[in-house]
Design a protein around this motif. Structure first.
Motif, PDB file in Angstrom:
ATOM      1  N   GLN A  70       0.829  -1.201   0.000  1.00  0.00           N
ATOM      2  CA  GLN A  70       0.000   0.000   0.000  1.00  0.00           C
ATOM      3  C   GLN A  70       0.866   1.255   0.000  1.00  0.00           C
ATOM      4  N   THR A  71       1.920   1.273   0.804  1.00  0.00           N
ATOM      5  CA  THR A  71       2.786   2.445   0.836  1.00  0.00           C
ATOM      6  C   THR A  71       3.501   2.613  -0.497  1.00  0.00           C
ATOM      7  N   VAL A  72       3.881   1.507  -1.129  1.00  0.00           N
ATOM      8  CA  VAL A  72       4.499   1.584  -2.458  1.00  0.00           C
ATOM      9  C   VAL A  72       3.508   2.176  -3.449  1.00  0.00           C
ATOM     10  N   ARG A  73       2.265   1.733  -3.365  1.00  0.00           N
ATOM     11  CA  ARG A  73       1.243   2.260  -4.276  1.00  0.00           C
ATOM     12  C   ARG A  73       1.122   3.771  -4.134  1.00  0.00           C
ATOM     13  N   TRP A  74       0.996   4.228  -2.880  1.00  0.00           N
ATOM     14  CA  TRP A  74       0.857   5.661  -2.653  1.00  0.00           C
ATOM     15  C   TRP A  74       2.082   6.441  -3.132  1.00  0.00           C
ATOM     16  N   THR A  75       3.266   5.920  -2.869  1.00  0.00           N
ATOM     17  CA  THR A  75       4.491   6.637  -3.210  1.00  0.00           C
ATOM     18  C   THR A  75       4.658   6.743  -4.724  1.00  0.00           C
ATOM     19  N   ILE A  76       4.443   5.645  -5.432  1.00  0.00           N
ATOM     20  CA  ILE A  76       4.535   5.677  -6.889  1.00  0.00           C
ATOM     21  C   ILE A  76       3.453   6.585  -7.467  1.00  0.00           C
ATOM     22  N   GLU A  77       2.257   6.486  -6.918  1.00  0.00           N
ATOM     23  CA  GLU A  77       1.135   7.300  -7.385  1.00  0.00           C
ATOM     24  C   GLU A  77       1.454   8.791  -7.271  1.00  0.00           C
ATOM     25  N   GLU A  78       2.003   9.201  -6.142  1.00  0.00           N
ATOM     26  CA  GLU A  78       2.309  10.615  -5.921  1.00  0.00           C
ATOM     27  C   GLU A  78       3.385  11.105  -6.875  1.00  0.00           C
ATOM     28  N   ALA A  79       4.452  10.327  -7.048  1.00  0.00           N
ATOM     29  CA  ALA A  79       5.543  10.745  -7.924  1.00  0.00           C
ATOM     30  C   ALA A  79       5.069  10.860  -9.373  1.00  0.00           C
ATOM     31  N   LEU A  80       4.277   9.905  -9.831  1.00  0.00           N
ATOM     32  CA  LEU A  80       3.779   9.937 -11.202  1.00  0.00           C
ATOM     33  C   LEU A  80       2.773  11.063 -11.406  1.00  0.00           C
TER      34      LEU A  80
ATOM     35  N   ALA B 106      -4.030   0.749   7.648  1.00  0.00           N
ATOM     36  CA  ALA B 106      -3.366  -0.302   6.891  1.00  0.00           C
ATOM     37  C   ALA B 106      -4.417  -1.133   6.190  1.00  0.00           C
ATOM     38  N   LEU B 107      -4.383  -1.142   4.853  1.00  0.00           N
ATOM     39  CA  LEU B 107      -5.367  -1.864   4.078  1.00  0.00           C
ATOM     40  C   LEU B 107      -4.689  -2.911   3.217  1.00  0.00           C
ATOM     41  N   PRO B 108      -5.389  -3.990   2.866  1.00  0.00           N
ATOM     42  CA  PRO B 108      -4.825  -4.951   1.930  1.00  0.00           C
ATOM     43  C   PRO B 108      -4.557  -4.288   0.592  1.00  0.00           C
ATOM     44  N   VAL B 109      -3.612  -4.855  -0.148  1.00  0.00           N
ATOM     45  CA  VAL B 109      -3.237  -4.280  -1.428  1.00  0.00           C
ATOM     46  C   VAL B 109      -4.393  -4.267  -2.408  1.00  0.00           C
ATOM     47  N   GLU B 110      -5.363  -5.191  -2.246  1.00  0.00           N
ATOM     48  CA  GLU B 110      -6.451  -5.242  -3.189  1.00  0.00           C
ATOM     49  C   GLU B 110      -7.392  -4.050  -3.055  1.00  0.00           C
ATOM     50  N   SER B 111      -7.387  -3.381  -1.887  1.00  0.00           N
ATOM     51  CA  SER B 111      -8.277  -2.247  -1.679  1.00  0.00           C
ATOM     52  C   SER B 111      -7.625  -0.985  -2.183  1.00  0.00           C
ATOM     53  N   GLU B 112      -8.292  -0.296  -3.113  1.00  0.00           N
ATOM     54  CA  GLU B 112      -7.709   0.894  -3.701  1.00  0.00           C
ATOM     55  C   GLU B 112      -8.562   2.128  -3.457  1.00  0.00           C
ATOM     56  N   ALA B 113      -9.571   2.001  -2.585  1.00  0.00           N
ATOM     57  CA  ALA B 113     -10.489   3.103  -2.403  1.00  0.00           C
ATOM     58  C   ALA B 113      -9.883   4.220  -1.573  1.00  0.00           C
ATOM     59  N   GLU B 114      -8.891   3.916  -0.762  1.00  0.00           N
ATOM     60  CA  GLU B 114      -8.346   4.909   0.157  1.00  0.00           C
ATOM     61  C   GLU B 114      -7.320   5.780  -0.542  1.00  0.00           C
ATOM     62  N   GLU B 115      -7.375   7.039  -0.251  1.00  0.00           N
ATOM     63  CA  GLU B 115      -6.480   8.005  -0.869  1.00  0.00           C
ATOM     64  C   GLU B 115      -5.483   8.517   0.153  1.00  0.00           C
TER      65      GLU B 115
END
Length: 335
Positions: free
Chosen positions: A145-155, A199-208
């Protein structure tokens, strides 16, 4: 020559007047078709856009005035986040999408490296970017989840035209990753707001994620730790010996107490990467003593399933930004 320039400037002024008149016509039509409330909303939108572009023009003038004499003015403007974003919006940026994607991932790599991980670009097909994670980044759901957020922000800042990111996890031998090699983590540019736990499972993408620049300085010297409050969430910042800055929620999963007074230990060799050895954050609460490997996604060293909760972090030009979940507060709930 001068006459041609005068005609060109006159043509520009004429086009500017036409644009202004067209905006006024659209607002008038909106007023007739949708009513006064819709017109007021549209006028507020126009004012916000004008303010946004005005901020960009002001920033551009400041950048050019402060730039060294030998600097490329286009490069100076393109490398600025605000002005560069405007150039991207109008397809005027000197760098293509892939170049800016690589730059965004270069910003993320120090954070991934602090967790003994890395990311590879597999392909860029239209607006879809495919990536692969390596190392410990895929070791647990909250780490992913933290990787998702970090990549998302940079992109989002450097390559906003990328609409979808597919991230395939590549597990290390013996790991039990949250997403197997055949599963993909889908990343959208800006997921909608939704309630959820930190802390959410990787499958959950609703949280911003909501990113915050640290008001107080982060640890500058290797071996230092510090606790900072980020939007009401206590975060422990750690700069281990031989590694980059990392952040975790200030909570020991073994005993449920704060880790702010925890002891940072360096164990030579072991599973550490580089010359810093293994960096352990140990809970000093009486009867606990749990230790966590801060360079491997906060995993417990006793081999159990407990792990620290990673917090997304980006460090650039001595400015540190961290992300915490943006969650609505229920009516009547106590803060």
């Amino acid at each position: 020559m001068a006459a041609a320039q005068t005609r060109e400037q006159s043509g520009d002024r004429s086009r500017d007047r036409e644009i202004g008149e067209h905006v006024a016509e659209l607002l008038g039509a909106l007023d007739e078709q949708a009513g006064t409330e819709a017109r007021e909303t549209a006028e507020e939108l126009v004012r916000s856009l004008v303010d946004f572009y005005g901020a960009g023009l002001g920033r551009a003038l400041t950048l050019l005035a402060e730039a060294p004499g030998a600097a490329d003015p286009v490069r100076v403007l393109a490398d600025d986040e605000l002005v560069g974003g405007l150039l991207i919006l109008h397809d005027l940026h000197p760098d293509d999408t892939m170049t800016r994607v690589r730059r965004a991932l270069d910003e993320v790599r120090p954070y991934l490296g602090s967790h003994a991980g890395d990311v590879d670009i597999l392909s860029l097909d239209g607006e879809t970017l495919s990536l692969a994670l390596r190392g410990s980044c895929d070791g647990c759901p909250s780490s992913a989840q933290t990787v998702r957020w970090t990549i998302e922000e940079a992109l989002a800042r450097l390559a906003p035209e990328v609409g979808t990111v597919e991230v395939a996890g590549i597990p290390e031998p013996g790991d039990q990753p949250a997403a197997g090699p055949g599963q993909l983590l889908q990343i959208g540019p800006r997921p909608p707001d939704a309630p959820g736990a930190p802390a959410l499972p990787v499958e959950s993408e609703a949280e911003e994620a909501e990113w915050h620049e640290l008001a107080a300085p982060a640890p500058a010297r290797e071996g230092e730790t510090a606790v900072r409050d980020v939007a009401g969430v206590p975060v422990v910042l750690i700069r281990p010996v031989g590694g980059g800055l990392v952040a975790y929620r200030d909570l020991c999963p073994a005993c449920g107490e704060r880790l702010g007074g925890g002891r940072l230990e360096t164990v030579p060799g072991g599973s550490g990467d580089g010359d810093g050895g293994t960096a352990l954050l140990r809970c000093v609460r009486s009867g606990c003593g749990a230790a966590y490997d801060v360079r491997h996604a906060g995993r417990a060293v006793d081999g159990g399933s407990a792990h620290l909760e990673p917090v997304p972090l980006l460090e650039r030009d001595r400015v540190v930004r961290v992300a915490v979940p943006r969650r609505p507060v229920a009516t009547g709930a106590r803060p």
